[in-house]
Design a protein around this motif. Structure first.
Motif, PDB file in Angstrom:
ATOM      1  N   ARG A 281       0.838  -1.206   0.000  1.00  0.00           N
ATOM      2  CA  ARG A 281       0.000   0.000   0.000  1.00  0.00           C
ATOM      3  C   ARG A 281       0.870   1.253   0.000  1.00  0.00           C
ATOM      4  NH1 ARG A 281      -4.674   1.598   4.316  1.00  0.00           N
ATOM      5  NH2 ARG A 281      -5.350  -0.495   3.789  1.00  0.00           N
ATOM      6  N   ALA A 282       1.897   1.249   0.825  1.00  0.00           N
ATOM      7  CA  ALA A 282       2.809   2.398   0.886  1.00  0.00           C
ATOM      8  C   ALA A 282       3.568   2.548  -0.429  1.00  0.00           C
ATOM      9  CB  ALA A 282       3.775   2.238   2.055  1.00  0.00           C
ATOM     10  N   ASN A 283       4.052   1.431  -0.982  1.00  0.00           N
ATOM     11  CA  ASN A 283       4.749   1.487  -2.274  1.00  0.00           C
ATOM     12  C   ASN A 283       3.842   2.092  -3.337  1.00  0.00           C
ATOM     13  OD1 ASN A 283       6.877   0.143  -1.077  1.00  0.00           O
ATOM     14  ND2 ASN A 283       6.591  -1.757  -2.204  1.00  0.00           N
ATOM     15  N   PHE A 284       2.604   1.584  -3.397  1.00  0.00           N
ATOM     16  CA  PHE A 284       1.662   2.064  -4.399  1.00  0.00           C
ATOM     17  C   PHE A 284       1.411   3.562  -4.249  1.00  0.00           C
ATOM     18  CE2 PHE A 284      -2.677   3.150  -5.669  1.00  0.00           C
ATOM     19  CZ  PHE A 284      -2.661   2.763  -6.997  1.00  0.00           C
ATOM     20  N   SER A 285       1.145   4.012  -3.044  1.00  0.00           N
ATOM     21  CA  SER A 285       0.811   5.423  -2.858  1.00  0.00           C
ATOM     22  C   SER A 285       1.995   6.330  -3.197  1.00  0.00           C
ATOM     23  CB  SER A 285       0.313   5.685  -1.441  1.00  0.00           C
ATOM     24  OG  SER A 285       1.332   5.491  -0.496  1.00  0.00           O
ATOM     25  N   ARG A 286       3.177   5.947  -2.771  1.00  0.00           N
ATOM     26  CA  ARG A 286       4.363   6.778  -3.068  1.00  0.00           C
ATOM     27  C   ARG A 286       4.690   6.777  -4.558  1.00  0.00           C
ATOM     28  NH1 ARG A 286       7.854   5.187   2.241  1.00  0.00           N
ATOM     29  NH2 ARG A 286       6.580   6.399   3.661  1.00  0.00           N
ATOM     30  N   ASN A 287       4.626   5.596  -5.176  1.00  0.00           N
ATOM     31  CA  ASN A 287       4.933   5.510  -6.603  1.00  0.00           C
ATOM     32  C   ASN A 287       3.886   6.217  -7.455  1.00  0.00           C
ATOM     33  OD1 ASN A 287       7.233   4.049  -6.041  1.00  0.00           O
ATOM     34  ND2 ASN A 287       6.268   2.076  -6.360  1.00  0.00           N
ATOM     35  N   LEU A 288       2.634   6.100  -7.071  1.00  0.00           N
ATOM     36  CA  LEU A 288       1.570   6.801  -7.791  1.00  0.00           C
ATOM     37  C   LEU A 288       1.865   8.290  -7.829  1.00  0.00           C
ATOM     38  CD1 LEU A 288      -1.204   7.314  -9.059  1.00  0.00           C
ATOM     39  CD2 LEU A 288      -2.222   6.950  -6.791  1.00  0.00           C
ATOM     40  N   ARG A 289       2.154   8.860  -6.685  1.00  0.00           N
ATOM     41  CA  ARG A 289       2.435  10.298  -6.614  1.00  0.00           C
ATOM     42  C   ARG A 289       3.703  10.673  -7.392  1.00  0.00           C
ATOM     43  NH1 ARG A 289       1.132  14.910  -4.025  1.00  0.00           N
ATOM     44  NH2 ARG A 289       2.814  16.267  -3.337  1.00  0.00           N
ATOM     45  N   LYS A 290       4.777   9.892  -7.191  1.00  0.00           N
ATOM     46  CA  LYS A 290       6.049  10.199  -7.874  1.00  0.00           C
ATOM     47  C   LYS A 290       5.903  10.126  -9.392  1.00  0.00           C
ATOM     48  CE  LYS A 290       9.058   8.592  -4.221  1.00  0.00           C
ATOM     49  NZ  LYS A 290      10.280   9.244  -3.896  1.00  0.00           N
ATOM     50  N   ILE A 291       5.271   9.073  -9.874  1.00  0.00           N
ATOM     51  CA  ILE A 291       5.118   8.914 -11.324  1.00  0.00           C
ATOM     52  C   ILE A 291       4.199   9.986 -11.883  1.00  0.00           C
ATOM     53  CG2 ILE A 291       4.238   7.399 -13.138  1.00  0.00           C
ATOM     54  CD1 ILE A 291       5.114   5.020 -11.326  1.00  0.00           C
ATOM     55  N   ARG A 292       3.090  10.234 -11.190  1.00  0.00           N
ATOM     56  CA  ARG A 292       2.137  11.252 -11.660  1.00  0.00           C
ATOM     57  C   ARG A 292       2.819  12.606 -11.768  1.00  0.00           C
ATOM     58  NH1 ARG A 292      -0.419  15.088  -9.268  1.00  0.00           N
ATOM     59  NH2 ARG A 292      -0.115  14.374  -7.125  1.00  0.00           N
ATOM     60  N   MET A 293       3.556  12.977 -10.744  1.00  0.00           N
ATOM     61  CA  MET A 293       4.227  14.281 -10.754  1.00  0.00           C
ATOM     62  C   MET A 293       5.359  14.323 -11.783  1.00  0.00           C
ATOM     63  SD  MET A 293       4.100  15.242  -6.734  1.00  0.00           S
ATOM     64  CE  MET A 293       4.643  16.920  -6.991  1.00  0.00           C
ATOM     65  N   ALA A 294       6.104  13.224 -11.915  1.00  0.00           N
ATOM     66  CA  ALA A 294       7.200  13.173 -12.884  1.00  0.00           C
ATOM     67  C   ALA A 294       6.686  13.342 -14.312  1.00  0.00           C
ATOM     68  CB  ALA A 294       7.965  11.861 -12.760  1.00  0.00           C
ATOM     69  N   LYS A 295       5.475  12.878 -14.547  1.00  0.00           N
ATOM     70  CA  LYS A 295       4.884  13.000 -15.880  1.00  0.00           C
ATOM     71  C   LYS A 295       4.113  14.297 -16.054  1.00  0.00           C
ATOM     72  CE  LYS A 295       4.814   8.151 -16.976  1.00  0.00           C
ATOM     73  NZ  LYS A 295       4.812   7.734 -18.349  1.00  0.00           N
ATOM     74  N   GLY A 296       4.087  15.127 -15.019  1.00  0.00           N
ATOM     75  CA  GLY A 296       3.421  16.416 -15.110  1.00  0.00           C
ATOM     76  C   GLY A 296       1.897  16.320 -15.168  1.00  0.00           C
ATOM     77  N   LEU A 297       1.345  15.278 -14.562  1.00  0.00           N
ATOM     78  CA  LEU A 297      -0.100  15.076 -14.587  1.00  0.00           C
ATOM     79  C   LEU A 297      -0.717  15.483 -13.255  1.00  0.00           C
ATOM     80  CD1 LEU A 297      -0.115  11.526 -16.211  1.00  0.00           C
ATOM     81  CD2 LEU A 297      -0.684  13.684 -17.334  1.00  0.00           C
ATOM     82  N   SER A 298      -1.912  16.022 -13.313  1.00  0.00           N
ATOM     83  CA  SER A 298      -2.640  16.355 -12.094  1.00  0.00           C
ATOM     84  C   SER A 298      -3.393  15.123 -11.612  1.00  0.00           C
ATOM     85  CB  SER A 298      -3.628  17.494 -12.357  1.00  0.00           C
ATOM     86  OG  SER A 298      -4.673  17.046 -13.206  1.00  0.00           O
ATOM     87  N   GLN A 299      -3.859  15.185 -10.373  1.00  0.00           N
ATOM     88  CA  GLN A 299      -4.699  14.102  -9.870  1.00  0.00           C
ATOM     89  C   GLN A 299      -5.955  13.985 -10.722  1.00  0.00           C
ATOM     90  OE1 GLN A 299      -5.321  15.123  -5.758  1.00  0.00           O
ATOM     91  NE2 GLN A 299      -3.540  13.937  -5.086  1.00  0.00           N
ATOM     92  N   GLU A 300      -6.481  15.113 -11.146  1.00  0.00           N
ATOM     93  CA  GLU A 300      -7.684  15.117 -11.979  1.00  0.00           C
ATOM     94  C   GLU A 300      -7.432  14.394 -13.305  1.00  0.00           C
ATOM     95  OE1 GLU A 300     -11.652  15.890 -12.830  1.00  0.00           O
ATOM     96  OE2 GLU A 300     -10.621  16.379 -10.979  1.00  0.00           O
ATOM     97  N   ASP A 301      -6.276  14.658 -13.925  1.00  0.00           N
ATOM     98  CA  ASP A 301      -5.928  13.995 -15.193  1.00  0.00           C
ATOM     99  C   ASP A 301      -5.942  12.474 -15.036  1.00  0.00           C
ATOM    100  OD1 ASP A 301      -5.422  16.482 -16.435  1.00  0.00           O
ATOM    101  OD2 ASP A 301      -3.276  16.408 -15.923  1.00  0.00           O
ATOM    102  N   VAL A 302      -5.260  11.997 -14.009  1.00  0.00           N
ATOM    103  CA  VAL A 302      -5.142  10.554 -13.799  1.00  0.00           C
ATOM    104  C   VAL A 302      -6.493   9.962 -13.409  1.00  0.00           C
ATOM    105  CG1 VAL A 302      -4.006   8.739 -12.454  1.00  0.00           C
ATOM    106  CG2 VAL A 302      -2.711  10.753 -13.185  1.00  0.00           C
ATOM    107  N   ALA A 303      -7.219  10.651 -12.543  1.00  0.00           N
ATOM    108  CA  ALA A 303      -8.517  10.158 -12.096  1.00  0.00           C
ATOM    109  C   ALA A 303      -9.486  10.008 -13.267  1.00  0.00           C
ATOM    110  CB  ALA A 303      -9.097  11.086 -11.037  1.00  0.00           C
TER     111      ALA A 303
END
Length: 87
Positions: free
Chosen positions: A4-26
């Motif tokens: 769960r921790a891996n998923f949450s941290r990686n989700l945020r890191k990858i999303r931000m690295a790709k310049g995507l907002s939470q709204e974009d991914v959602a």
């Protein structure tokens, strides 16, 4: 650190690295933006189906979301693409 921790941290890191907002991914993963935020903060854990949808939205392998973050940082595919230089 658990999955769960891996998923949450990686989700945020990858999303931000790709310049995507939470709204974009959602939107792309067909989930509510606040739910995605809760996933990033480890409030909830994601089902395997959701891991797959989020990975598709981020254009990464689902396993990338579950790897230990230290392993993920070494993966050059995850980094934000370079922008063309202004001339």
């Amino acid at each position: 650190m658990g999955l769960r921790a891996n998923f949450s941290r990686n989700l945020r890191k990858i999303r931000m690295a790709k310049g995507l907002s939470q709204e974009d991914v959602a939107l792309e993963a067909s989930v509510n933006r606040t739910y995605l935020s809760d996933l990033e903060r480890e409030v909830y854990s994601a089902s395997l189906d959701l891991v797959e949808r989020v990975a598709a939205a981020l254009d990464v392998d689902p396993l990338d979301l579950l790897k230990p973050p230290s392993v993920l940082l070494k993966d050059k595919r995850i980094r934000r693409p370079k922008r063309p230089s202004k001339s």
